[in-house]
Design a protein around this motif. Structure first.
Motif, PDB file in Angstrom:
ATOM      1  N   PRO A  92     -37.961 -54.485 -26.660  1.00  0.00           N
ATOM      2  CA  PRO A  92     -37.735 -54.568 -25.631  1.00  0.00           C
ATOM      3  C   PRO A  92     -37.212 -52.695 -25.596  1.00  0.00           C
ATOM      4  N   ASN A  93     -37.587 -51.889 -24.027  1.00  0.00           N
ATOM      5  CA  ASN A  93     -36.928 -50.556 -23.655  1.00  0.00           C
ATOM      6  C   ASN A  93     -35.654 -50.646 -23.380  1.00  0.00           C
ATOM      7  N   LEU A  94     -34.984 -51.260 -22.994  1.00  0.00           N
ATOM      8  CA  LEU A  94     -33.139 -51.449 -23.944  1.00  0.00           C
ATOM      9  C   LEU A  94     -32.727 -51.590 -24.900  1.00  0.00           C
ATOM     10  N   GLN A  95     -33.880 -51.684 -25.674  1.00  0.00           N
ATOM     11  CA  GLN A  95     -32.805 -51.112 -27.514  1.00  0.00           C
ATOM     12  C   GLN A  95     -33.442 -49.027 -27.698  1.00  0.00           C
ATOM     13  N   ARG A  96     -34.905 -48.991 -26.471  1.00  0.00           N
ATOM     14  CA  ARG A  96     -34.855 -47.846 -26.799  1.00  0.00           C
ATOM     15  C   ARG A  96     -33.857 -47.088 -25.586  1.00  0.00           C
ATOM     16  N   GLU A  97     -33.579 -47.514 -25.201  1.00  0.00           N
ATOM     17  CA  GLU A  97     -32.255 -47.002 -24.297  1.00  0.00           C
ATOM     18  C   GLU A  97     -30.823 -47.015 -24.816  1.00  0.00           C
ATOM     19  N   ALA A  98     -30.798 -48.181 -25.728  1.00  0.00           N
ATOM     20  CA  ALA A  98     -29.262 -47.925 -26.357  1.00  0.00           C
ATOM     21  C   ALA A  98     -29.553 -46.721 -27.514  1.00  0.00           C
ATOM     22  N   GLY A  99     -30.518 -47.082 -28.131  1.00  0.00           N
ATOM     23  CA  GLY A  99     -30.325 -46.047 -29.029  1.00  0.00           C
ATOM     24  C   GLY A  99     -30.610 -44.535 -28.648  1.00  0.00           C
ATOM     25  N   LEU A 100     -31.427 -44.289 -27.840  1.00  0.00           N
ATOM     26  CA  LEU A 100     -30.750 -42.464 -27.468  1.00  0.00           C
ATOM     27  C   LEU A 100     -29.278 -42.534 -26.620  1.00  0.00           C
ATOM     28  N   ALA A 101     -28.594 -43.066 -25.672  1.00  0.00           N
ATOM     29  CA  ALA A 101     -27.240 -43.251 -25.321  1.00  0.00           C
ATOM     30  C   ALA A 101     -26.210 -43.461 -26.050  1.00  0.00           C
ATOM     31  N   LEU A 102     -26.391 -43.794 -27.340  1.00  0.00           N
ATOM     32  CA  LEU A 102     -25.560 -43.784 -28.351  1.00  0.00           C
ATOM     33  C   LEU A 102     -25.960 -42.518 -29.307  1.00  0.00           C
ATOM     34  N   GLY A 103     -26.253 -41.273 -28.924  1.00  0.00           N
ATOM     35  CA  GLY A 103     -27.154 -40.309 -28.653  1.00  0.00           C
ATOM     36  C   GLY A 103     -27.917 -39.704 -30.146  1.00  0.00           C
ATOM     37  N   LEU A 104     -28.391 -40.627 -30.635  1.00  0.00           N
ATOM     38  CA  LEU A 104     -29.602 -40.552 -31.473  1.00  0.00           C
ATOM     39  C   LEU A 104     -30.608 -40.227 -30.867  1.00  0.00           C
ATOM     40  N   SER A 105     -30.844 -39.224 -31.534  1.00  0.00           N
ATOM     41  CA  SER A 105     -33.119 -38.204 -31.361  1.00  0.00           C
ATOM     42  C   SER A 105     -34.248 -39.467 -30.664  1.00  0.00           C
ATOM     43  N   LYS A 106     -35.000 -39.431 -30.128  1.00  0.00           N
ATOM     44  CA  LYS A 106     -35.992 -40.031 -30.173  1.00  0.00           C
ATOM     45  C   LYS A 106     -36.696 -40.766 -31.550  1.00  0.00           C
ATOM     46  N   TRP A 107     -36.836 -39.689 -32.536  1.00  0.00           N
ATOM     47  CA  TRP A 107     -37.074 -39.938 -33.551  1.00  0.00           C
ATOM     48  C   TRP A 107     -36.083 -41.073 -34.603  1.00  0.00           C
ATOM     49  N   GLU A 108     -34.164 -41.131 -34.530  1.00  0.00           N
ATOM     50  CA  GLU A 108     -34.121 -41.236 -35.461  1.00  0.00           C
ATOM     51  C   GLU A 108     -33.565 -42.945 -34.589  1.00  0.00           C
ATOM     52  N   THR A 109     -33.792 -42.927 -33.267  1.00  0.00           N
ATOM     53  CA  THR A 109     -34.247 -44.387 -31.442  1.00  0.00           C
ATOM     54  C   THR A 109     -34.900 -44.676 -33.026  1.00  0.00           C
ATOM     55  N   THR A 110     -36.375 -44.434 -33.291  1.00  0.00           N
ATOM     56  CA  THR A 110     -37.376 -45.111 -33.418  1.00  0.00           C
ATOM     57  C   THR A 110     -37.186 -45.449 -35.249  1.00  0.00           C
ATOM     58  N   GLU A 111     -36.850 -44.753 -35.926  1.00  0.00           N
ATOM     59  CA  GLU A 111     -36.349 -45.033 -37.486  1.00  0.00           C
ATOM     60  C   GLU A 111     -35.666 -45.832 -37.430  1.00  0.00           C
ATOM     61  N   LYS A 112     -34.282 -46.329 -36.504  1.00  0.00           N
ATOM     62  CA  LYS A 112     -32.953 -46.931 -37.016  1.00  0.00           C
ATOM     63  C   LYS A 112     -33.183 -48.219 -36.147  1.00  0.00           C
ATOM     64  N   VAL A 113     -33.276 -48.093 -34.867  1.00  0.00           N
ATOM     65  CA  VAL A 113     -33.496 -49.460 -33.972  1.00  0.00           C
ATOM     66  C   VAL A 113     -35.096 -50.167 -33.644  1.00  0.00           C
ATOM     67  N   ILE A 114     -35.817 -49.204 -33.392  1.00  0.00           N
ATOM     68  CA  ILE A 114     -37.311 -50.329 -33.482  1.00  0.00           C
ATOM     69  C   ILE A 114     -38.002 -50.312 -34.018  1.00  0.00           C
ATOM     70  N   PHE A 115     -38.045 -49.689 -35.549  1.00  0.00           N
ATOM     71  CA  PHE A 115     -39.253 -50.054 -36.719  1.00  0.00           C
ATOM     72  C   PHE A 115     -38.356 -51.325 -37.019  1.00  0.00           C
ATOM     73  N   PRO A 116     -36.507 -51.358 -37.550  1.00  0.00           N
ATOM     74  CA  PRO A 116     -36.425 -52.220 -37.975  1.00  0.00           C
ATOM     75  C   PRO A 116     -37.148 -53.799 -37.398  1.00  0.00           C
ATOM     76  N   ALA A 117     -36.611 -53.829 -35.865  1.00  0.00           N
ATOM     77  CA  ALA A 117     -36.772 -54.988 -35.383  1.00  0.00           C
ATOM     78  C   ALA A 117     -38.341 -55.398 -34.811  1.00  0.00           C
ATOM     79  N   ALA A 118     -38.759 -53.800 -35.518  1.00  0.00           N
ATOM     80  CA  ALA A 118     -40.073 -55.174 -35.731  1.00  0.00           C
ATOM     81  C   ALA A 118     -41.075 -54.797 -37.172  1.00  0.00           C
TER      82      ALA A 118
END
Length: 161
Positions: A92-118
Motif C-alpha cells: 500500500p502507498n500508505l507505507q511509502r508515505e509513512a516512510g517519507l513522513a518519518l524523514g527517510l529518503s525514497k531509497w531508504e523507504t524502499t530499502e527499509k519499509v517496502i522491500f521487507p514487506a514484500a
C-alpha cells in the motif's frame, strides 16, 4: 541454480527501479516494459537456439553449464522482473508515505519499509520462477550439450556398450 543466482539480482534491481523510481510516462520505460513482455512470451526452443548461436558458437563458450545458465537467465529474467514488480506494487502507498513522513529518503523507504514487506511474496515468485526454469529442457539441450552418449549406428551388437 546458476541461472537463478545470475537472474535474481538483475530482476530485483529492475523491478525496484520500474516500480519505485521510474517515470511511468517515459518512452524508455514503455519500451523496456514492452521488451520484458516480448521476452516472456518466447518459447524455450527459441531461447535455446539463441543461446546456442550466441554463447556456444559466437562467444566460443562451448557446451557448458555456464552457457546453459546464461540462456536460462534470458528465459527466467522477464518472469522474475514482472512478478517482483507486481509484488512491490501490491504494497500500500500508505507505507511509502509513512516512510517519507518519518524523514527517510525514497531509497531508504524502499530499502527499509517496502522491500521487507514484500519479501514473502518475492520468495514465492522466486520459487515459481525456479520451478519454471528447472522444468526447461530445450534451452539446456542446445547450450549444455546432449546428455546421451554418441551412438555408433554401425555396431548392432546389443551387448557391446
Amino acid at each position: 541454480i546458476v541461472s537463478m543466482i545470475i537472474s535474481l539480482p538483475i530482476a530485483l534491481g529492475s523491478a525496484i527501479y520500474l516500480n519505485e523510481f521510474a517515470d511511468p510516462k517515459s518512452e524508455f520505460i514503455s519500451v523496456f516494459r514492452s521488451a520484458i513482455e516480448v521476452l516472456s512470451s518466447l518459447p524455450s526452443v527459441v531461447v535455446g537456439l539463441f543461446g546456442f548461436l550466441l554463447f556456444v558458437l559466437k562467444f566460443h563458450m562451448g557446451f557448458s553449464v555456464l552457457s546453459g545458465a546464461i540462456a536460462l537467465t534470458f528465459f527466467n529474467l522477464p518472469l522474475l522482473t514482472r512478478s517482483i514488480e507486481n509484488y512491490l506494487a501490491a504494497i500500500p502507498n500508505l507505507q511509502r508515505e509513512a516512510g517519507l513522513a518519518l524523514g527517510l529518503s525514497k531509497w531508504e523507504t524502499t530499502e527499509k519499509v517496502i522491500f521487507p514487506a514484500a519479501v514473502p511474496s518475492i520468495v514465492t515468485g522466486v520459487v515459481l520462477a525456479a520451478g519454471r526454469v528447472f522444468g526447461e529442457a530445450a534451452a539446456l539441450l542446445f547450450t549444455s550439450g546432449q546428455s546421451a552418449p554418441q551412438l555408433n549406428w554401425y555396431n548392432w551388437n546389443p551387448l557391446n556398450s
